[in-house]
Design a protein around this motif. Structure first.
Motif, PDB file in Angstrom:
ATOM      1  N   VAL A  24       0.907  -1.132   0.143  1.00 17.55           N
ATOM      2  CA  VAL A  24       0.072  -0.175  -0.023  1.00 17.55           C
ATOM      3  C   VAL A  24       1.016   1.363   0.116  1.00 17.55           C
ATOM      4  O   VAL A  24       2.020   1.029   0.158  1.00 17.55           O
ATOM      5  CB  VAL A  24      -0.895   0.060   1.213  1.00 17.55           C
ATOM      6  CG1 VAL A  24      -1.929  -1.066   1.256  1.00 17.55           C
ATOM      7  CG2 VAL A  24      -0.204  -0.183   2.527  1.00 17.55           C
ATOM      8  N   ASN A  25       0.383   2.477  -0.117  1.00 18.48           N
ATOM      9  CA  ASN A  25       1.049   3.454   0.140  1.00 18.48           C
ATOM     10  C   ASN A  25       0.172   4.989   0.538  1.00 18.48           C
ATOM     11  O   ASN A  25      -0.622   5.268  -0.004  1.00 18.48           O
ATOM     12  CB  ASN A  25       1.241   3.989  -1.596  1.00 18.48           C
ATOM     13  CG  ASN A  25       2.557   5.125  -1.811  1.00 18.48           C
ATOM     14  OD1 ASN A  25       2.491   6.000  -0.610  1.00 18.48           O
ATOM     15  ND2 ASN A  25       3.397   5.056  -2.614  1.00 18.48           N
ATOM     16  N   ALA A  58       7.049   6.258  -1.161  1.00 15.94           N
ATOM     17  CA  ALA A  58       7.734   4.940  -0.789  1.00 15.94           C
ATOM     18  C   ALA A  58       6.637   3.932  -0.309  1.00 15.94           C
ATOM     19  O   ALA A  58       5.659   4.556   0.446  1.00 15.94           O
ATOM     20  CB  ALA A  58       8.686   4.968   0.373  1.00 15.94           C
ATOM     21  N   PRO A  59       6.415   2.846  -0.704  1.00 14.56           N
ATOM     22  CA  PRO A  59       5.450   1.972  -0.348  1.00 14.56           C
ATOM     23  C   PRO A  59       5.410   1.426   1.225  1.00 14.56           C
ATOM     24  O   PRO A  59       6.703   0.980   1.571  1.00 14.56           O
ATOM     25  CB  PRO A  59       5.326   1.056  -1.431  1.00 14.56           C
ATOM     26  CG  PRO A  59       6.781   0.906  -1.757  1.00 14.56           C
ATOM     27  CD  PRO A  59       7.202   2.399  -1.899  1.00 14.56           C
ATOM     28  N   GLY A  60       4.386   1.105   1.589  1.00 12.14           N
ATOM     29  CA  GLY A  60       4.516   0.320   2.975  1.00 12.14           C
ATOM     30  C   GLY A  60       3.567  -1.037   2.657  1.00 12.14           C
ATOM     31  O   GLY A  60       3.447  -1.561   1.683  1.00 12.14           O
ATOM     32  N   LYS A  61       3.250  -1.456   3.928  1.00 12.33           N
ATOM     33  CA  LYS A  61       2.565  -2.961   3.683  1.00 12.33           C
ATOM     34  C   LYS A  61       1.194  -2.711   4.675  1.00 12.33           C
ATOM     35  O   LYS A  61       1.201  -2.239   5.665  1.00 12.33           O
ATOM     36  CB  LYS A  61       3.324  -3.867   4.294  1.00 12.33           C
ATOM     37  CG  LYS A  61       4.528  -4.351   3.145  1.00 12.33           C
ATOM     38  CD  LYS A  61       5.153  -5.789   3.608  1.00 12.33           C
ATOM     39  CE  LYS A  61       6.301  -5.994   2.671  1.00 12.33           C
ATOM     40  NZ  LYS A  61       7.193  -7.010   3.336  1.00 12.33           N
ATOM     41  N   LYS A  62       0.277  -3.772   4.245  1.00 13.55           N
ATOM     42  CA  LYS A  62      -0.920  -3.993   5.043  1.00 13.55           C
ATOM     43  C   LYS A  62      -0.661  -5.469   5.292  1.00 13.55           C
ATOM     44  O   LYS A  62      -0.546  -6.291   4.334  1.00 13.55           O
ATOM     45  CB  LYS A  62      -2.163  -3.642   4.467  1.00 13.55           C
ATOM     46  CG  LYS A  62      -3.203  -2.883   5.114  1.00 13.55           C
ATOM     47  CD  LYS A  62      -3.068  -2.103   6.218  1.00 13.55           C
ATOM     48  CE  LYS A  62      -4.221  -1.842   6.884  1.00 13.55           C
ATOM     49  NZ  LYS A  62      -5.565  -1.377   6.161  1.00 13.55           N
ATOM     50  N   VAL A  63      -0.674  -5.996   6.727  1.00 12.42           N
ATOM     51  CA  VAL A  63      -0.578  -7.491   6.951  1.00 12.42           C
ATOM     52  C   VAL A  63      -1.778  -7.684   7.403  1.00 12.42           C
ATOM     53  O   VAL A  63      -2.076  -7.120   8.520  1.00 12.42           O
ATOM     54  CB  VAL A  63       0.531  -7.523   7.807  1.00 12.42           C
ATOM     55  CG1 VAL A  63       0.728  -8.992   8.065  1.00 12.42           C
ATOM     56  CG2 VAL A  63       1.916  -6.929   7.084  1.00 12.42           C
ATOM     57  N   PHE A  64      -2.320  -8.856   7.222  1.00 14.48           N
ATOM     58  CA  PHE A  64      -3.629  -9.381   7.742  1.00 14.48           C
ATOM     59  C   PHE A  64      -3.396 -10.904   8.207  1.00 14.48           C
ATOM     60  O   PHE A  64      -2.570 -11.703   7.375  1.00 14.48           O
ATOM     61  CB  PHE A  64      -4.749  -9.583   6.642  1.00 14.48           C
ATOM     62  CG  PHE A  64      -5.131  -8.110   6.076  1.00 14.48           C
ATOM     63  CD1 PHE A  64      -6.107  -7.722   6.436  1.00 14.48           C
ATOM     64  CD2 PHE A  64      -4.438  -7.792   4.871  1.00 14.48           C
ATOM     65  CE1 PHE A  64      -6.447  -6.272   5.904  1.00 14.48           C
ATOM     66  CE2 PHE A  64      -4.669  -6.664   4.301  1.00 14.48           C
ATOM     67  CZ  PHE A  64      -5.733  -5.880   4.821  1.00 14.48           C
ATOM     68  N   VAL A  65      -3.548 -11.336   9.341  1.00 12.18           N
ATOM     69  CA  VAL A  65      -3.204 -12.413   9.879  1.00 12.18           C
ATOM     70  C   VAL A  65      -4.708 -13.221  10.121  1.00 12.18           C
ATOM     71  O   VAL A  65      -5.365 -13.014  10.916  1.00 12.18           O
ATOM     72  CB  VAL A  65      -2.382 -12.398  11.377  1.00 12.18           C
ATOM     73  CG1 VAL A  65      -2.218 -13.911  11.732  1.00 12.18           C
ATOM     74  CG2 VAL A  65      -1.093 -11.655  11.022  1.00 12.18           C
TER      75      VAL A  65
END
Length: 195
Positions: A24-25, A58-65
């Motif tokens: 994501v950004n 700069a891109p980041g991340k979305k993390v789903f558990v």
């Protein structure tokens, strides 16, 4: 256990977890969210990871558990959004097949004692971090599902004394529901009486 996505979906055992990441950004308003969740899956955690670089764009991340909590067919779907666009881009629905581990977990009742599954060993190790003076090694476990999960571990115990004393104990551990943080804690330790 973490599984990777593929076009046919995924297959996992009851109480296994898996992680899904999306780029994501946050600087440009791009984001990702869970739009659909059905069957025996629950969302354990959702985290946003900011980019390392402080450069604009700069891109980041979305993390789903996710965690499998009931056998059968399940599915999840993620969606992408952008602040400059009016619509939502829905990803393909991801099917998940959850295999039963054939351990009878009646709500409110204890299962029979059985050999530890990897997830049950991970709960034990997390709860025992910081315990000193006695080394506990789990031999078997029974499980009870009541407002979270209760574990009853039969353990071999060895004191850290000179000379060490060996015995057995019952270690009770509670894991809270994910909506209450999923915290794992020891509720009591009961040594077996020796003759």
């Amino acid at each position: 256990m973490e599984e990777k996505e593929n076009s046919q979906g995924r297959s996992l055992k009851l109480y296994e977890t898996f992680t899904v990441e999306r780029e994501v950004n946050f600087n440009t308003g791009e984001n990702c969210f869970l739009s659909r969740l059905e069957g025996g899956l629950i969302l354990l955690d959702e985290d946003a990871i900011e980019p390392d670089a402080e450069l604009l764009g700069a891109p980041g991340k979305k993390v789903f558990v996710f965690k499998a909590v009931a056998p059968g067919k399940a599915l999840y779907q993620l969606a992408q959004t952008h602040v400059s666009e009016a619509g939502v881009l829905y990803e393909q629905i991801q099917p998940v097949e959850i295999e039963d581990d054939h351990i009878d977990r009646k709500s409110g009742g204890w299962t029979d004692h059985h050999e530890l599954l990897p997830e049950e060993m991970a709960v034990f190790q997390e709860a025992m971090r910081g315990v000193v003076g006695v080394q506990y090694t789990p031999v078997s476990v029974a499980v009870q599902i009541v407002e979270g999960v209760n574990y009853r571990y039969v353990c071999k115990s060895v004191t850290e004394t000179n000379p060490p004393r060996e015995s057995y104990a019952m270690v009770y551990i509670h894991q809270a529901l994910p909506c209450y943080g999923g915290e794992v804690m020891i509720t009591k330790i009961v040594p077996f009486l020796r003759d």
